[in-house]
Motif scaffolding. Structure first.
Motif, PDB file in Angstrom:
ATOM      1  N   UNK A  55       0.848  -1.199   0.000  1.00 12.52           N
ATOM      2  CA  UNK A  55       0.000   0.000   0.000  1.00 12.52           C
ATOM      3  C   UNK A  55       0.883   1.249   0.000  1.00 12.52           C
ATOM      4  N   UNK A  56       2.098   1.119   0.512  1.00 14.20           N
ATOM      5  CA  UNK A  56       3.030   2.250   0.521  1.00 14.20           C
ATOM      6  C   UNK A  56       3.316   2.762  -0.886  1.00 14.20           C
ATOM      7  N   UNK A  57       3.184   1.901  -1.886  1.00 15.26           N
ATOM      8  CA  UNK A  57       3.425   2.349  -3.263  1.00 15.26           C
ATOM      9  C   UNK A  57       2.459   3.456  -3.665  1.00 15.26           C
ATOM     10  N   UNK A  58       1.233   3.407  -3.181  1.00 16.17           N
ATOM     11  CA  UNK A  58       0.275   4.469  -3.496  1.00 16.17           C
ATOM     12  C   UNK A  58       0.744   5.797  -2.909  1.00 16.17           C
ATOM     13  N   UNK A  59       1.348   5.745  -1.740  1.00 13.77           N
ATOM     14  CA  UNK A  59       1.844   6.964  -1.110  1.00 13.77           C
ATOM     15  C   UNK A  59       3.040   7.502  -1.885  1.00 13.77           C
ATOM     16  N   UNK A  60       3.924   6.600  -2.321  1.00 15.11           N
ATOM     17  CA  UNK A  60       5.071   7.021  -3.122  1.00 15.11           C
ATOM     18  C   UNK A  60       4.599   7.657  -4.426  1.00 15.11           C
ATOM     19  N   UNK A  61       3.608   7.037  -5.070  1.00 15.81           N
ATOM     20  CA  UNK A  61       3.069   7.588  -6.312  1.00 15.81           C
ATOM     21  C   UNK A  61       2.468   8.972  -6.083  1.00 15.81           C
ATOM     22  N   UNK A 187      12.480  -5.536  11.537  1.00 14.84           N
ATOM     23  CA  UNK A 187      13.762  -4.850  11.502  1.00 14.84           C
ATOM     24  C   UNK A 187      14.769  -5.546  10.608  1.00 14.84           C
ATOM     25  N   UNK A 188      14.409  -6.721  10.087  1.00 13.42           N
ATOM     26  CA  UNK A 188      15.283  -7.387   9.123  1.00 13.42           C
ATOM     27  C   UNK A 188      15.056  -6.839   7.718  1.00 13.42           C
ATOM     28  N   UNK A 189      13.982  -6.042   7.538  1.00 12.45           N
ATOM     29  CA  UNK A 189      13.678  -5.466   6.239  1.00 12.45           C
ATOM     30  C   UNK A 189      14.478  -4.177   6.069  1.00 12.45           C
ATOM     31  N   UNK A 190      15.259  -4.052   4.990  1.00  8.55           N
ATOM     32  CA  UNK A 190      16.084  -2.852   4.804  1.00  8.55           C
ATOM     33  C   UNK A 190      15.237  -1.611   4.549  1.00  8.55           C
ATOM     34  N   UNK A 191      15.736  -0.458   4.994  1.00  9.59           N
ATOM     35  CA  UNK A 191      14.977   0.780   4.890  1.00  9.59           C
ATOM     36  C   UNK A 191      14.793   1.240   3.451  1.00  9.59           C
ATOM     37  N   UNK A 192      15.628   0.752   2.531  1.00 12.85           N
ATOM     38  CA  UNK A 192      15.422   1.176   1.132  1.00 12.85           C
ATOM     39  C   UNK A 192      14.127   0.614   0.571  1.00 12.85           C
ATOM     40  N   UNK A 193      13.484  -0.317   1.300  1.00 14.02           N
ATOM     41  CA  UNK A 193      12.200  -0.841   0.852  1.00 14.02           C
ATOM     42  C   UNK A 193      11.028   0.067   1.201  1.00 14.02           C
ATOM     43  N   UNK A 194      11.253   1.107   1.987  1.00 14.80           N
ATOM     44  CA  UNK A 194      10.146   1.942   2.444  1.00 14.80           C
ATOM     45  C   UNK A 194       9.280   2.463   1.292  1.00 14.80           C
ATOM     46  N   UNK A 195       9.840   2.992   0.207  1.00  9.89           N
ATOM     47  CA  UNK A 195       8.966   3.492  -0.876  1.00  9.89           C
ATOM     48  C   UNK A 195       8.138   2.399  -1.535  1.00  9.89           C
ATOM     49  N   UNK A 196       8.567   1.143  -1.414  1.00  7.18           N
ATOM     50  CA  UNK A 196       7.874   0.051  -2.081  1.00  7.18           C
ATOM     51  C   UNK A 196       6.924  -0.702  -1.156  1.00  7.18           C
ATOM     52  N   UNK A 197       7.103  -0.547   0.184  1.00  8.30           N
ATOM     53  CA  UNK A 197       6.182  -1.307   1.000  1.00  8.30           C
ATOM     54  C   UNK A 197       6.498  -1.505   2.453  1.00  8.30           C
ATOM     55  N   UNK A 198       7.255  -0.647   3.084  1.00  9.24           N
ATOM     56  CA  UNK A 198       7.551  -0.813   4.512  1.00  9.24           C
ATOM     57  C   UNK A 198       7.160   0.466   5.237  1.00  9.24           C
ATOM     58  N   UNK A 199       5.902   0.556   5.674  1.00 10.14           N
ATOM     59  CA  UNK A 199       5.389   1.760   6.342  1.00 10.14           C
ATOM     60  C   UNK A 199       4.608   1.345   7.589  1.00 10.14           C
TER      61      UNK A 199
END
Length: 199
Positions: A55-61, A187-199
Motif C-alpha cells: 500500500x506504501x506504493x500508493x503513497x510514493x506515487x 527490523x530485518x527489512x532494509x529501509x530502502x524498501x520503504x517506498x515500495x512497501x515498509x510503512x
C-alpha cells in the motif's frame, strides 16, 4: 504503520483464495460503508499496528505526482534526466511514468521499457531515490509529512532513528508462503524498501 480505528476492527473469516491479515475500511466522507478484519492468531481490537506492505506504493506515487504538480519533474522523460550524472547509467531510458505503471522492464534483464507489465518493488525504490534527490530530503521525511496531512496520526515511515519497532502496538508481520503464514522480522527489512512497501 497504520492503526485502524477501533470501530473498524470486526473479526472475520479470511477469503480462502486470498489470505489477508489486517483491517480494510471503505469510507465515504465520515460514513463507513464496509469493513473487514482478520488475523490468524488473534481477534483484532482496532489498536494493533501492522506493516502496510505494498500500500506504501500508493503513497510514493502520490509524492511523485505532487512533485509533477510543483513543476519539479515530468513523467515522460527518462528518470536519468533528474539524477546526478554519476548515477544516470543505472536508470537507462526508463521513464518515471513507466516506473509508476510497472512497465519499466527493470525486473526483467534485457526487457524493453514500456512494452509489458511486470510488478516491481525495485521500480518504486528508484522512485524513492528520485524524490530524495529532487527535494534534497530523505524520503521518509516527505512521506511522514504526507501521512500527517492525511491525519494518519498512528502511521509513520521508519528511518534509522525511528525503526519499525518504534510502533507502540506493532503486531508480528506475517507473509503467506507455500500455503501457510510465516513470520517476518520487521527490523530485518532494509529501509530502502520503504517506498515500495515498509510503512
Amino acid at each position: 504503520q497504520h492503526k485502524p480505528s477501533s470501530s473498524a476492527a470486526k473479526p472475520a473469516t479470511p477469503a480462502s483464495t486470498a489470505p489477508f491479515v489486517g483491517v480494510a475500511i471503505l469510507m465515504q466522507g465520515d460514513r463507513m460503508l464496509w469493513r473487514y478484519g482478520y488475523h490468524p492468531d488473534m481477534a483484532l481490537s482496532g489498536q494493533q499496528q501492522f506493516l502496510t506492505g505494498s500500500i506504501a506504493k500508493q503513497m510514493t506515487a502520490t509524492l511523485v505526482l505532487q512533485a509533477q504538480q510543483q513543476g519539479l519533474l515530468q513523467l515522460e522523460p527518462p528518470v536519468a534526466r533528474y539524477m546526478p550524472q554519476s548515477q544516470r547509467a543505472r536508470y537507462g531510458n526508463m521513464t518515471i511514468l513507466q516506473l509508476l505503471q510497472h512497465t519499466s522492464g527493470i525486473e526483467k534483464p534485457g526487457a524493453v521499457p514500456g512494452v509489458s507489465f511486470a510488478y516491481s518493488n525495485q521500480g518504486y525504490q528508484l522512485l524513492g531515490e528520485l524524490l530524495g534527490y529532487i527535494y534534497a530530503e530523505p524520503f521518509s521525511q516527505q512521506l511522514n509529512r504526507l501521512l500527517k496531512r492525511c491525519q494518519m496520526a498512528d502511521s509513520f515511515a521508519p528511518d534509522a532513528d525511528h525503526p519499525v519497532t518504534a510502533a507502540s502496538q506493532l503486531e508480528p508481520a506475517l507473509s503467506w508462503q507455500q500455503g501457510q503464514w510465516q513470520p517476518v522480522l520487521p527490523d530485518a527489512l532494509p529501509l530502502y524498501l520503504v517506498p515500495a512497501g515498509l510503512v
